[in-house]
Write a protein that holds these residues in place. Structure first.
Motif, PDB file in Angstrom:
ATOM      1  N   ASP A   1       0.833  -1.201   0.000  1.00 36.74           N
ATOM      2  CA  ASP A   1       0.000   0.000   0.000  1.00 36.74           C
ATOM      3  C   ASP A   1       0.874   1.260   0.000  1.00 36.74           C
TER       4      ASP A   1
ATOM      5  N   GLY B   1       1.305   3.806  -3.180  1.00 38.19           N
ATOM      6  CA  GLY B   1       0.940   5.193  -2.877  1.00 38.19           C
ATOM      7  C   GLY B   1       1.930   6.164  -3.503  1.00 38.19           C
TER       8      GLY B   1
ATOM      9  N   HIS C   1       0.092   7.803  -9.409  1.00 41.69           N
ATOM     10  CA  HIS C   1      -0.982   8.639  -8.840  1.00 41.69           C
ATOM     11  C   HIS C   1      -2.329   7.911  -8.871  1.00 41.69           C
TER      12      HIS C   1
ATOM     13  N   PRO D   1      -5.860   6.413  -7.846  1.00 41.08           N
ATOM     14  CA  PRO D   1      -6.927   6.734  -6.898  1.00 41.08           C
ATOM     15  C   PRO D   1      -6.903   5.707  -5.761  1.00 41.08           C
ATOM     16  N   GLU D   2      -7.333   6.111  -4.576  1.00 42.97           N
ATOM     17  CA  GLU D   2      -7.234   5.235  -3.409  1.00 42.97           C
ATOM     18  C   GLU D   2      -7.938   3.892  -3.628  1.00 42.97           C
ATOM     19  N   SER D   3      -9.129   3.919  -4.245  1.00 41.96           N
ATOM     20  CA  SER D   3      -9.884   2.668  -4.426  1.00 41.96           C
ATOM     21  C   SER D   3      -9.130   1.713  -5.347  1.00 41.96           C
TER      22      SER D   3
ATOM     23  N   ARG E   1      -5.840   1.650  -5.758  1.00 43.22           N
ATOM     24  CA  ARG E   1      -4.675   1.186  -4.998  1.00 43.22           C
ATOM     25  C   ARG E   1      -5.071   0.028  -4.071  1.00 43.22           C
ATOM     26  N   LYS E   2      -6.183   0.183  -3.371  1.00 43.59           N
ATOM     27  CA  LYS E   2      -6.635  -0.865  -2.426  1.00 43.59           C
ATOM     28  C   LYS E   2      -6.898  -2.176  -3.169  1.00 43.59           C
TER      29      LYS E   2
END
Ligand code: HEC
Ligand code: HEC
Length: 235
Positions: free
Chosen positions: A68, A72, A87, A89-91, A93-94
């Protein structure tokens, strides 16, 4: 179909797809791995490229927390890495982390191990080198074991180089080190523990594979002089 029916169908189909996808982050992560071009640089099993480390065992060798952090922003962990900051998006990446965390060698069970080829059967050193690449020892120890990868809160700040490791261990001791792995001690006990450990390879590699790795490691000459870094061409 009338306009309302069309809208309703679209909404239902959308919701259905949303549900299926929403419940399976691993499947979404697999799609993103292709959509975001990770395959241009990384391989899993027989598919992909070897510009960056082979990721077939990534979920075995690195923790989800580390993955993670890396996805990031790779440069926050390793300043001069050639892996770009995508870059994400968080979703995304998860989901990628969920997918990568599942990669514990099953792709090789499916596609065949790249070191199980007749040409390598009688050449333990070359076979060991091939395992070194595809198990992803390079991801931590660098290409040909040159080192240069950081770890947090360890003396010297780095995962050890394996050049000249034969001066510290004999072949049998190397096999044991690989089999059992090891957890680096914290340089400062009040700071967070080191995030990267030497994995317990005995859980996923066969004794003959670890022996081949040791045969390869004892051939690695110490690097003379500082600043010798691997190129990203042969991960
Ligand atoms: C332009 C090539 C390139 C692209 C695109 C790329 N990577 Fe990387 N990646 C690398 C390189 C090179 C390294 C090794 C970095 C180093 O040691 O400096 C790396 C390292 C990694 C690692 C750590 C490997 C290990 O063994 O510790 C992971 C995980 C990873 N990349 C995942 C991804 C994912 C997921 C994507 C897509 C979102 C991606 N990479 C896109 C080149 C790339
Ligand atoms: C996830 C990162 C990681 C990967 C992948 C990894 N290692 Fe390590 N390795 C380490 C760390 C960290 C240490 C130092 C452990 C300590 O200080 O207790 C280490 C130590 C070692 C040592 C002892 C070096 C010394 O000077 O004491 C050997 C030998 C070794 N690794 C071989 C391998 C081989 C072979 C592979 C691939 C099968 C591999 N490692 C993959 C992180 C890794």
């Amino acid at each position: 179909m009338g306009h309302r029916a069309k809208v309703l169908t679209a909404v239902l189909l959308g919701a259905l797809a949303g549900c299926q996808r929403a419940t399976d982050p691993v499947a979404r992560g697999r799609e993103y791995f292709h959509a975001f071009g990770c395959v241009r640089c990384h391989a899993i099993g027989a598919a992909g490229a070897h510009y960056g480390p082979d990721l077939s065992y990534i979920g075995f060798r690195k923790t989800a927390a580390w993955l993670d952090l890396w996805l990031g922003n790779p440069h926050a962990w390793k300043g001069h890495t050639v892996m770009p900051n995508l870059h994400l998006p968080e979703s995304v990446r998860k989901d990628l982390v969920a997918f990568l965390a599942e990669q514990k060698g099953e792709a090789f069970a499916r596609d065949g191990k790249p070191w199980e080829v007749p040409a390598l059967a009688k050449d333990p050193v070359k076979r060991g080198e091939t395992i070194f690449l595809h198990a992803g020892c390079t991801g931590c120890h660098g290409i040909a074991g040159v080192g240069g990868n950081p770890n947090n809160n360890v003396v010297g700040g780095e995962i050890p180089s394996l050049r000249g490791v034969r001066d510290r261990y004999n072949a049998e001791e190397l096999v044991e080190k690989i089999r059992l792995g090891s957890i680096p001690g914290a340089a400062n006990p009040r700071q967070p523990a080191p995030m990267v450990r030497m994995p317990e390879w005995g859980k996923v590699l066969l004794p003959a594979e670890m022996k081949a790795l040791a045969s390869y490691l004892v051939t690695l000459d110490p690097v003379q002089g500082k600043g010798k870094k691997g190129s990203a061409e042969d991960f």
